[in-house]
Design a protein around this motif. Structure first.
Motif, PDB file in Angstrom:
ATOM      1  N   ARG A 265     -61.823  51.609 -11.512  1.00 19.95           N
ATOM      2  CA  ARG A 265     -62.394  50.318 -11.909  1.00 19.95           C
ATOM      3  C   ARG A 265     -61.239  49.397 -12.256  1.00 19.95           C
ATOM      4  NH1 ARG A 265     -66.282  52.965  -9.858  1.00 19.95           N
ATOM      5  NH2 ARG A 265     -68.164  53.258 -11.081  1.00 19.95           N
ATOM      6  N   GLY A 266     -61.308  48.137 -11.860  1.00 18.23           N
ATOM      7  CA  GLY A 266     -60.232  47.207 -12.200  1.00 18.23           C
ATOM      8  C   GLY A 266     -60.453  45.866 -11.553  1.00 18.23           C
ATOM      9  N   LEU A 267     -59.382  45.113 -11.472  1.00 17.52           N
ATOM     10  CA  LEU A 267     -59.487  43.762 -10.919  1.00 17.52           C
ATOM     11  C   LEU A 267     -59.594  43.824  -9.402  1.00 17.52           C
ATOM     12  CD1 LEU A 267     -56.632  42.077 -12.979  1.00 17.52           C
ATOM     13  CD2 LEU A 267     -59.091  42.017 -13.446  1.00 17.52           C
ATOM     14  N   PRO A 268     -60.519  43.062  -8.820  1.00 15.83           N
ATOM     15  CA  PRO A 268     -60.570  42.999  -7.359  1.00 15.83           C
ATOM     16  C   PRO A 268     -59.370  42.225  -6.830  1.00 15.83           C
ATOM     17  CG  PRO A 268     -62.176  41.485  -8.311  1.00 15.83           C
ATOM     18  CD  PRO A 268     -61.526  42.206  -9.459  1.00 15.83           C
ATOM     19  N   ILE A 269     -58.789  42.714  -5.715  1.00 13.39           N
ATOM     20  CA  ILE A 269     -57.631  42.048  -5.126  1.00 13.39           C
ATOM     21  C   ILE A 269     -58.034  40.654  -4.656  1.00 13.39           C
ATOM     22  CG2 ILE A 269     -55.856  42.182  -3.310  1.00 13.39           C
ATOM     23  CD1 ILE A 269     -55.815  44.429  -5.509  1.00 13.39           C
TER      24      ILE A 269
ATOM     25  N   GLU B 244     -58.790  34.826 -14.864  1.00  9.17           N
ATOM     26  CA  GLU B 244     -59.498  33.871 -15.709  1.00  9.17           C
ATOM     27  C   GLU B 244     -61.017  33.954 -15.534  1.00  9.17           C
ATOM     28  OE1 GLU B 244     -58.271  29.923 -14.792  1.00  9.17           O
ATOM     29  OE2 GLU B 244     -59.743  28.989 -16.105  1.00  9.17           O
ATOM     30  N   TYR B 245     -61.437  34.266 -14.326  1.00 15.54           N
ATOM     31  CA  TYR B 245     -62.878  34.292 -14.037  1.00 15.54           C
ATOM     32  C   TYR B 245     -63.450  35.700 -13.979  1.00 15.54           C
ATOM     33  CZ  TYR B 245     -62.100  29.405 -13.093  1.00 15.54           C
ATOM     34  OH  TYR B 245     -61.762  28.090 -13.217  1.00 15.54           O
TER      35      TYR B 245
ATOM     36  N   ILE C  89     -66.414  43.030 -18.915  1.00 11.36           N
ATOM     37  CA  ILE C  89     -66.504  44.484 -18.710  1.00 11.36           C
ATOM     38  C   ILE C  89     -65.462  44.942 -17.689  1.00 11.36           C
ATOM     39  CG2 ILE C  89     -68.007  46.356 -17.923  1.00 11.36           C
ATOM     40  CD1 ILE C  89     -70.373  44.653 -18.982  1.00 11.36           C
ATOM     41  N   THR C  90     -65.307  44.175 -16.616  1.00 13.83           N
ATOM     42  CA  THR C  90     -64.298  44.513 -15.608  1.00 13.83           C
ATOM     43  C   THR C  90     -62.900  44.483 -16.230  1.00 13.83           C
ATOM     44  OG1 THR C  90     -65.684  43.571 -13.883  1.00 13.83           O
ATOM     45  CG2 THR C  90     -63.378  43.884 -13.338  1.00 13.83           C
ATOM     46  N   LEU C  91     -62.639  43.464 -17.057  1.00 13.12           N
ATOM     47  CA  LEU C  91     -61.331  43.372 -17.715  1.00 13.12           C
ATOM     48  C   LEU C  91     -61.093  44.556 -18.654  1.00 13.12           C
ATOM     49  CD1 LEU C  91     -60.457  39.698 -18.697  1.00 13.12           C
ATOM     50  CD2 LEU C  91     -59.032  41.356 -17.495  1.00 13.12           C
TER      51      LEU C  91
END
Lengths: 202, 202
Positions: B175-179, B184-185, B189-191
């Motif tokens: 789980r993490g940031l999508p490329i 900022e957006y 939960i993802t962060l």
């Protein structure tokens, strides 16, 4: 080797669904996979309903209502006033007016409304057939029962001009209808009032 | 006499469309009348696509992917790692992973996720077949690639428990940031997951 295509029959059905109005590629996939997983024979039931539609229905050659017999039961009904003609956009509009029981004349179904945005002009509708029918007929009044929308109003205005030379009285439904609404889903009392209060097109 | 029913074939198709997910009575009417008016033979094309789907596709008896041949081309591909199994919810998820070209093992398609709200339990999915396949197989690692949603997480948790006795290594997608995304957006939960799963810069 990467395996990155759907089986051809799956892709084909997705493409067919996506050609329908209001169904995008994502909905088309969802519908296809629903049917793949789905309820016994639902895909075949839907296929059979589509084939039956094509095989058993046609447009009435007089009023262009959808029918199994030609002419349709409304045109064949001798108990209806032959002097009164109601022009609607869609067959479902005709049914809505029938449900109100406030009209006992004849119908003409245009199959749409004039819409420059969607590229629909008078030549895409049953307008020529309407003009011919009115010129050759015994109608004393024509009710323009198009939808109370921009497209419906434009269509009524256009028809009023096209029929201006025929000396037939042209009316339209009273403004009991909410603007932006849909004739098909209007309740019966509102529709009755709109029919009773129809006014001369000026 | 009021004529207030649609021809039976028209009503039948409206009813069939309305049985599909996400299509209400109004959309069902709209689709039906679109096809009635429509483009030459589009109804028959759709009917034929539905029949072809039913006749030519099936589920792979090994992995439950949708296929024209059984076993499917992925299961038949001897160049794939037989020790690695990726569990996905839907055939389209399998295709998405294939497109990434980052995986060269085997698959198992569950055909859904556990969802008490929608009344979907493990017995409605290909869970028993998965457990049997893992117990009788040579897998060393199982990647639970369910969706990062409530239902997907519940399903992964359930499968992890069911497979706990098999001594196979069980992993799930990071789980993490999508490329290409923007911090900022990114939702909270993802962060949080991206921070928890942070990795040493190498």
């Amino acid at each position: 080797m990467a395996h990155n295509v759907l089986p051809q029959p799956v892709q084909r059905l997705i493409d067919e669904f996506a050609r329908l109005p209001g169904i995008g590629p994502k909905s088309a996939s969802r519908l296809t996979f629903f049917l793949l997983r789905g309820a016994e024979n639902q895909a075949l039931e839907l296929a059979s309903a589509l084939q039956e539609l094509q095989a058993r229905t046609r447009f009435c050659s007089v009023c262009f209502n959808i029918t199994e017999m030609d002419p349709c039961v409304v045109c064949e009904d001798s108990g209806r006033d032959p002097n009164l003609l109601c022009v609607v956009e869609e067959p479902l509009d005709l049914l809505a007016i029938e449900r109100s029981r406030a009209f006992n004349g004849r119908y003409h179904v245009l199959h749409g409304a004039i819409s420059p945005v969607e590229g629909v002009g008078p030549e895409d509708l049953r307008v020529a057939e309407l003009v011919e029918r009115v010129q050759g007929g015994t109608f004393r009044e024509i009710i323009l029962a198009t939808n109370p929308t921009l497209e419906g109003e434009s269509t009524a205005l256009y028809l009023q001009r096209r029929l201006a030379g025929t000396k037939v009285k042209i009316t339209r439904l009273a403004r009991g209808l909410p603007i932006g609404g849909d004739l098909e889903y209007t309740d019966e009392i509102t529709l009755s009032r709109a029919l009773e209060g129809r006014q001369e097109f000026s």
